[in-house]
Design an enzyme around this catalytic site. Structure first.
Site, PDB file in Angstrom:
ATOM      1  N   THR A  11       0.837  -1.205   0.000  1.00  0.00           N
ATOM      2  CA  THR A  11       0.000   0.000   0.000  1.00  0.00           C
ATOM      3  C   THR A  11       0.872   1.255   0.000  1.00  0.00           C
ATOM      4  OG1 THR A  11      -0.098  -0.080   2.403  1.00  0.00           O
ATOM      5  CG2 THR A  11      -1.896  -1.140   1.220  1.00  0.00           C
ATOM      6  N   ALA A 250       4.620   5.410  10.397  1.00  0.00           N
ATOM      7  CA  ALA A 250       3.545   5.161   9.441  1.00  0.00           C
ATOM      8  C   ALA A 250       4.019   5.556   8.053  1.00  0.00           C
ATOM      9  CB  ALA A 250       2.313   5.963   9.831  1.00  0.00           C
ATOM     10  N   LYS A 251       3.216   5.103   7.074  1.00  0.00           N
ATOM     11  CA  LYS A 251       3.616   5.359   5.690  1.00  0.00           C
ATOM     12  C   LYS A 251       3.669   6.841   5.378  1.00  0.00           C
ATOM     13  CE  LYS A 251       2.377   0.924   4.110  1.00  0.00           C
ATOM     14  NZ  LYS A 251       1.252   0.139   4.512  1.00  0.00           N
ATOM     15  N   ARG A 252       2.911   7.634   6.156  1.00  0.00           N
ATOM     16  CA  ARG A 252       2.928   9.075   5.866  1.00  0.00           C
ATOM     17  C   ARG A 252       4.279   9.702   6.217  1.00  0.00           C
ATOM     18  NH1 ARG A 252      -0.282   8.161  10.119  1.00  0.00           N
ATOM     19  NH2 ARG A 252       0.511   8.934  12.096  1.00  0.00           N
TER      20      ARG A 252
END
Ligand code: GLU
Length: 277
Positions: A11, A250-252
């Site tokens: 993702t 997190a991916k952010r």
């Protein structure tokens, strides 16, 4: 032989949290002279993208994290997961659920609330109570449905369960706190819990290494393994990497992506050390 795996969902780009997890499995296997597998958990086409899967493989190679055998890409194997669902249905443990999220929320509000499970409020069991005729009529009408596990019946069938958490000994399972979980979604004909247990069994994984956020889900995984007669792996849940403020990565946090660090001139060894290895 020890067999571990890294099973990311594509993702986004690989970040330090993933590297930490991948190395937990890789080190565990390599130190024992075992096998380390890579699996792409991409059943949710709305969130996963093939570009990210390709980037994950490329970043792992750059880091020097090698895997054995072909990469298992879950979205190619819906037919396999269907066979497992059919077996559970044959045991009378699945039922179709036609509820929308809004209907479930309304039902819960109308009954004055629902107990909280690890993944949110428990499903109130509305569709479990539909008659066979109602189910057939709604299916014939083409109403979309998910497949839910009849938790009480499943638990009654297998009895008490536990699992080996490396370093902590045997931990008792309480899968009932998940309620009637969805094993096949309306828009995706399988679910994480089904696919992960199916593939760990299929691939002969002996030690499941993953983040401690998935520790509660292990209760459910042991239940599915037991119902299906699949072997029981040991587990090793690692702490999640956190930032300076103690928040989970997190991916952010784009700057912590392996590619960003690589472009900033970091070496593979430096990135592995930033990931706590
Ligand atoms: N695909 C899951 C994730 O990326 C991990 C599943 C597992 O290791 O059991 O969070």
């Amino acid at each position: 032989m020890i067999v571990t795996r890294f099973a990311p969902s594509p993702t986004g780009f690989l970040h330090l949290g993933h590297v930490h997890s991948a190395l937990a499995g890789w080190n565990r296997a390599r130190q024992a002279g075992g096998r380390f597998l890579l699996r792409i958990e991409d059943i949710d086409a709305t969130r996963c993208r093939p570009e990210f899967a390709a980037a994950i493989e490329e970043d792992l190679r750059w880091l020097g994290i090698d895997w054995d055998g072909p990469v298992r890409v879950q979205s190619r194997y819906f037919a396999d997961y269907r066979v497992s669902l059919d077996r559970l249905a044959g045991m009378g443990l699945l039922y179709p659920c036609f509820c929308t999220r809004a209907e479930i929320a309304r039902e819960i509000a109308a009954s004055g609330g629902a107990p909280q499970g690890p993944d949110g409020p428990l499903y109130p069991g509305t569709c479990r109570r539909l008659s066979a005729a109602e189910r057939e009529a709604r299916m014939a009408r083409g109403d979309p449905f998910a497949l839910r596990l009849d938790m009480a019946a499943a638990v009654a069938r297998v009895g008490a369960l536990d699992f080996e958490e490396e370093g902590r000994g045997r931990l008792r399972c309480d899968p009932a706190r998940f309620g009637d979980v969805v094993l096949a979604r309306k828009e995706v004909p399988a679910s994480y819990h089904l696919c992960v247990t199916h593939d760990d069994a299929r691939d002969g994984v002996t030690v499941v290494t993953r983040g401690e956020d998935l520790l509660p889900a292990t209760d459910l995984h042991r239940l599915i393994q037991s119902l299906m007669g699949w072997p029981e792996p040991a587990y090793r849940h690692h702490a999640l990497l956190v930032d300076a403020e103690g928040r989970r990565l997190a991916k952010r946090d784009g700057a912590l992506a392996v590619r960003a660090l690589r472009e900033a001139g970091r070496s593979p060894a430096e990135v592995c050390s930033m990931a706590g290895h």
